[in-house]
Write a protein that holds these residues in place. Structure first.
Motif, PDB file in Angstrom:
ATOM      1  N   GLY A  68     -19.253  19.525 -32.071  1.00 48.34           N
ATOM      2  CA  GLY A  68     -20.213  18.501 -31.668  1.00 48.34           C
ATOM      3  C   GLY A  68     -21.369  19.089 -30.884  1.00 48.34           C
ATOM      4  O   GLY A  68     -22.530  18.729 -31.094  1.00 48.34           O
ATOM      5  N   VAL A  69     -21.066  20.013 -29.999  1.00 48.82           N
ATOM      6  CA  VAL A  69     -22.110  20.684 -29.219  1.00 48.82           C
ATOM      7  C   VAL A  69     -23.037  21.456 -30.150  1.00 48.82           C
ATOM      8  O   VAL A  69     -24.256  21.396 -30.024  1.00 48.82           O
ATOM      9  CB  VAL A  69     -21.485  21.608 -28.151  1.00 48.82           C
ATOM     10  N   PHE A  70     -22.466  22.162 -31.122  1.00 46.58           N
ATOM     11  CA  PHE A  70     -23.291  22.937 -32.050  1.00 46.58           C
ATOM     12  C   PHE A  70     -24.122  22.032 -32.970  1.00 46.58           C
ATOM     13  O   PHE A  70     -25.264  22.355 -33.290  1.00 46.58           O
ATOM     14  CB  PHE A  70     -22.445  23.900 -32.878  1.00 46.58           C
ATOM     15  N   ALA A  71     -23.585  20.894 -33.381  1.00 44.55           N
ATOM     16  CA  ALA A  71     -24.345  19.956 -34.222  1.00 44.55           C
ATOM     17  C   ALA A  71     -25.557  19.427 -33.453  1.00 44.55           C
ATOM     18  O   ALA A  71     -26.658  19.338 -33.993  1.00 44.55           O
ATOM     19  CB  ALA A  71     -23.453  18.801 -34.676  1.00 44.55           C
ATOM     20  N   GLU A  72     -25.354  19.094 -32.180  1.00 45.07           N
ATOM     21  CA  GLU A  72     -26.470  18.612 -31.373  1.00 45.07           C
ATOM     22  C   GLU A  72     -27.484  19.728 -31.134  1.00 45.07           C
ATOM     23  O   GLU A  72     -28.693  19.506 -31.185  1.00 45.07           O
ATOM     24  CB  GLU A  72     -25.963  18.074 -30.031  1.00 45.07           C
ATOM     25  N   PHE A  73     -27.000  20.946 -30.900  1.00 47.82           N
ATOM     26  CA  PHE A  73     -27.875  22.101 -30.707  1.00 47.82           C
ATOM     27  C   PHE A  73     -28.738  22.317 -31.945  1.00 47.82           C
ATOM     28  O   PHE A  73     -29.950  22.526 -31.851  1.00 47.82           O
ATOM     29  CB  PHE A  73     -27.024  23.336 -30.408  1.00 47.82           C
ATOM     30  N   GLU A  74     -28.142  22.232 -33.119  1.00 48.30           N
ATOM     31  CA  GLU A  74     -28.870  22.406 -34.378  1.00 48.30           C
ATOM     32  C   GLU A  74     -29.956  21.339 -34.532  1.00 48.30           C
ATOM     33  O   GLU A  74     -31.084  21.631 -34.920  1.00 48.30           O
ATOM     34  CB  GLU A  74     -27.895  22.325 -35.551  1.00 48.30           C
ATOM     35  N   THR A  75     -29.639  20.098 -34.195  1.00 48.75           N
ATOM     36  CA  THR A  75     -30.619  19.015 -34.265  1.00 48.75           C
ATOM     37  C   THR A  75     -31.783  19.279 -33.324  1.00 48.75           C
ATOM     38  O   THR A  75     -32.948  19.094 -33.682  1.00 48.75           O
ATOM     39  CB  THR A  75     -29.946  17.671 -33.923  1.00 48.75           C
ATOM     40  N   ASN A  76     -31.476  19.718 -32.100  1.00 51.49           N
ATOM     41  CA  ASN A  76     -32.530  20.003 -31.123  1.00 51.49           C
ATOM     42  C   ASN A  76     -33.405  21.171 -31.566  1.00 51.49           C
ATOM     43  O   ASN A  76     -34.624  21.133 -31.388  1.00 51.49           O
ATOM     44  CB  ASN A  76     -31.924  20.276 -29.742  1.00 51.49           C
ATOM     45  N   LEU A  77     -32.806  22.205 -32.154  1.00 51.58           N
ATOM     46  CA  LEU A  77     -33.589  23.337 -32.664  1.00 51.58           C
ATOM     47  C   LEU A  77     -34.524  22.886 -33.786  1.00 51.58           C
ATOM     48  O   LEU A  77     -35.694  23.283 -33.825  1.00 51.58           O
ATOM     49  CB  LEU A  77     -32.676  24.447 -33.187  1.00 51.58           C
ATOM     50  N   ARG A  78     -34.009  22.059 -34.681  1.00 53.28           N
ATOM     51  CA  ARG A  78     -34.821  21.571 -35.794  1.00 53.28           C
ATOM     52  C   ARG A  78     -36.004  20.757 -35.260  1.00 53.28           C
ATOM     53  O   ARG A  78     -37.133  20.911 -35.716  1.00 53.28           O
ATOM     54  CB  ARG A  78     -33.947  20.735 -36.740  1.00 53.28           C
ATOM     55  N   ARG A  79     -35.755  19.919 -34.258  1.00 53.79           N
ATOM     56  CA  ARG A  79     -36.822  19.113 -33.659  1.00 53.79           C
ATOM     57  C   ARG A  79     -37.868  20.015 -33.008  1.00 53.79           C
ATOM     58  O   ARG A  79     -39.072  19.796 -33.153  1.00 53.79           O
ATOM     59  CB  ARG A  79     -36.233  18.154 -32.626  1.00 53.79           C
ATOM     60  N   GLU A  80     -37.424  21.061 -32.289  1.00 54.17           N
ATOM     61  CA  GLU A  80     -38.352  21.991 -31.650  1.00 54.17           C
ATOM     62  C   GLU A  80     -39.214  22.708 -32.692  1.00 54.17           C
ATOM     63  O   GLU A  80     -40.422  22.846 -32.516  1.00 54.17           O
ATOM     64  CB  GLU A  80     -37.597  23.022 -30.811  1.00 54.17           C
ATOM     65  N   ARG A  81     -38.583  23.161 -33.768  1.00 52.78           N
ATOM     66  CA  ARG A  81     -39.342  23.845 -34.835  1.00 52.78           C
ATOM     67  C   ARG A  81     -40.357  22.906 -35.461  1.00 52.78           C
ATOM     68  O   ARG A  81     -41.486  23.297 -35.750  1.00 52.78           O
ATOM     69  CB  ARG A  81     -38.392  24.387 -35.901  1.00 52.78           C
ATOM     70  N   GLN A  82     -39.972  21.662 -35.651  1.00 52.31           N
ATOM     71  CA  GLN A  82     -40.886  20.682 -36.235  1.00 52.31           C
ATOM     72  C   GLN A  82     -42.080  20.462 -35.314  1.00 52.31           C
ATOM     73  O   GLN A  82     -43.227  20.457 -35.770  1.00 52.31           O
ATOM     74  CB  GLN A  82     -40.149  19.373 -36.478  1.00 52.31           C
ATOM     75  N   LEU A  83     -41.830  20.299 -34.022  1.00 50.61           N
ATOM     76  CA  LEU A  83     -42.926  20.086 -33.068  1.00 50.61           C
ATOM     77  C   LEU A  83     -43.826  21.316 -32.979  1.00 50.61           C
ATOM     78  O   LEU A  83     -45.046  21.187 -32.865  1.00 50.61           O
ATOM     79  CB  LEU A  83     -42.372  19.718 -31.692  1.00 50.61           C
ATOM     80  N   GLU A  84     -43.239  22.512 -33.034  1.00 46.39           N
ATOM     81  CA  GLU A  84     -44.038  23.747 -33.022  1.00 46.39           C
ATOM     82  C   GLU A  84     -44.929  23.814 -34.258  1.00 46.39           C
ATOM     83  O   GLU A  84     -46.095  24.189 -34.173  1.00 46.39           O
ATOM     84  CB  GLU A  84     -43.127  24.971 -32.968  1.00 46.39           C
ATOM     85  N   GLY A  85     -44.373  23.451 -35.403  1.00 46.32           N
ATOM     86  CA  GLY A  85     -45.145  23.465 -36.642  1.00 46.32           C
ATOM     87  C   GLY A  85     -46.298  22.470 -36.605  1.00 46.32           C
ATOM     88  O   GLY A  85     -47.406  22.770 -37.042  1.00 46.32           O
ATOM     89  N   ILE A  86     -46.041  21.294 -36.047  1.00 41.48           N
ATOM     90  CA  ILE A  86     -47.105  20.282 -35.934  1.00 41.48           C
ATOM     91  C   ILE A  86     -48.189  20.776 -34.992  1.00 41.48           C
ATOM     92  O   ILE A  86     -49.386  20.651 -35.282  1.00 41.48           O
ATOM     93  CB  ILE A  86     -46.524  18.930 -35.465  1.00 41.48           C
ATOM     94  N   ALA A  87     -47.791  21.366 -33.849  1.00 45.36           N
ATOM     95  CA  ALA A  87     -48.774  21.882 -32.885  1.00 45.36           C
ATOM     96  C   ALA A  87     -49.626  22.979 -33.519  1.00 45.36           C
ATOM     97  O   ALA A  87     -50.851  23.019 -33.332  1.00 45.36           O
ATOM     98  CB  ALA A  87     -48.069  22.411 -31.634  1.00 45.36           C
ATOM     99  N   LYS A  88     -48.988  23.859 -34.286  1.00 45.04           N
ATOM    100  CA  LYS A  88     -49.716  24.941 -34.957  1.00 45.04           C
ATOM    101  C   LYS A  88     -50.695  24.375 -35.993  1.00 45.04           C
ATOM    102  O   LYS A  88     -51.842  24.807 -36.081  1.00 45.04           O
ATOM    103  CB  LYS A  88     -48.727  25.894 -35.625  1.00 45.04           C
ATOM    104  N   ALA A  89     -50.234  23.391 -36.750  1.00 42.27           N
ATOM    105  CA  ALA A  89     -51.100  22.776 -37.768  1.00 42.27           C
ATOM    106  C   ALA A  89     -52.272  22.044 -37.117  1.00 42.27           C
ATOM    107  O   ALA A  89     -53.394  22.091 -37.615  1.00 42.27           O
ATOM    108  CB  ALA A  89     -50.281  21.818 -38.636  1.00 42.27           C
TER     109      ALA A  89
END
Length: 184
Positions: free
Chosen positions: A111-132
């Motif tokens: 469960g901890v790893f599933a939440e960690f994966e979700t948070n990483l995906r969200r961070e990558r998405q926000l980084e990509g939007i900021a870069k774009a």
């Protein structure tokens, strides 16, 4: 003692067939499935149905816990609800069975790893939007309200409530546009 399967994919273009086959092969008496995001428990009617009707001695069976919940909080809420009803959670592809101490410990770790994966995906998405945005490629959603039209109606002496009604928008949006002009 029933084995009730639950299958979920996030989007309508994803296929549930593999999960359904796996749950049927695992001996599930009934399988409920839905195509909805797992990031929240809200709007998951099939899961709610299973949780409402599961009984003492029954097992909720999933292929992997990420099919059930993407946050440790939601996962723990589901497990608590199952435990309160005398039911347990099992996963076919992970050594999870909340009827055993080892299964409970492994569930918490996953469960901890599933939440960690979700948070990483969200961070990558926000980084990509900021870069774009920085590159001028991403502009966001185009405005759905014509601010000039709001200001023109206000200049004609029309009140905010009437502007909102005429344009089919919220009064708060009218005030936001008028306030932005007053400050800018």
């Amino acid at each position: 003692m029933a084995r009730i399967g639950y299958a979920r994919v996030s989007t309508t273009h994803q296929d549930l067939a593999l999960q359904l086959d796996t749950l049927t092969a695992a001996g599930c008496d009934l399988v409920r499935a839905e195509k909805v995001s797992g990031s929240t428990l809200a709007g998951r009617a099939e899961l709610r149905t299973v949780l409402d009707f599961i009984a003492k001695g029954d097992a909720l069976v999933v292929t992997r816990i990420d099919r059930l919940a993407r946050s440790i909080g939601d996962l723990q809420d589901i497990v608590r609800e199952l435990r309160a009803k005398g039911a347990r959670l099992q996963a076919t592809e992970q050594p999870i069975d909340t009827g055993t101490a080892a299964g409970k410990a492994f569930l918490d770790m996953l469960g901890v790893f599933a939440e960690f994966e979700t948070n990483l995906r969200r961070e990558r998405q926000l980084e990509g939007i900021a870069k774009a945005k920085a590159a001028g490629v991403y502009k966001g959603r185009p405005p759905s309200i014509d601010a000039a039209q709001v200001r023109a109606l206000k200049a004609e002496g029309v009140g905010p409530a009437e502007i909102a009604r005429r344009l089919g928008i919220g009064r708060a949006s009218v005030y936001r546009i008028l306030d932005a002009r007053a400050q800018g």
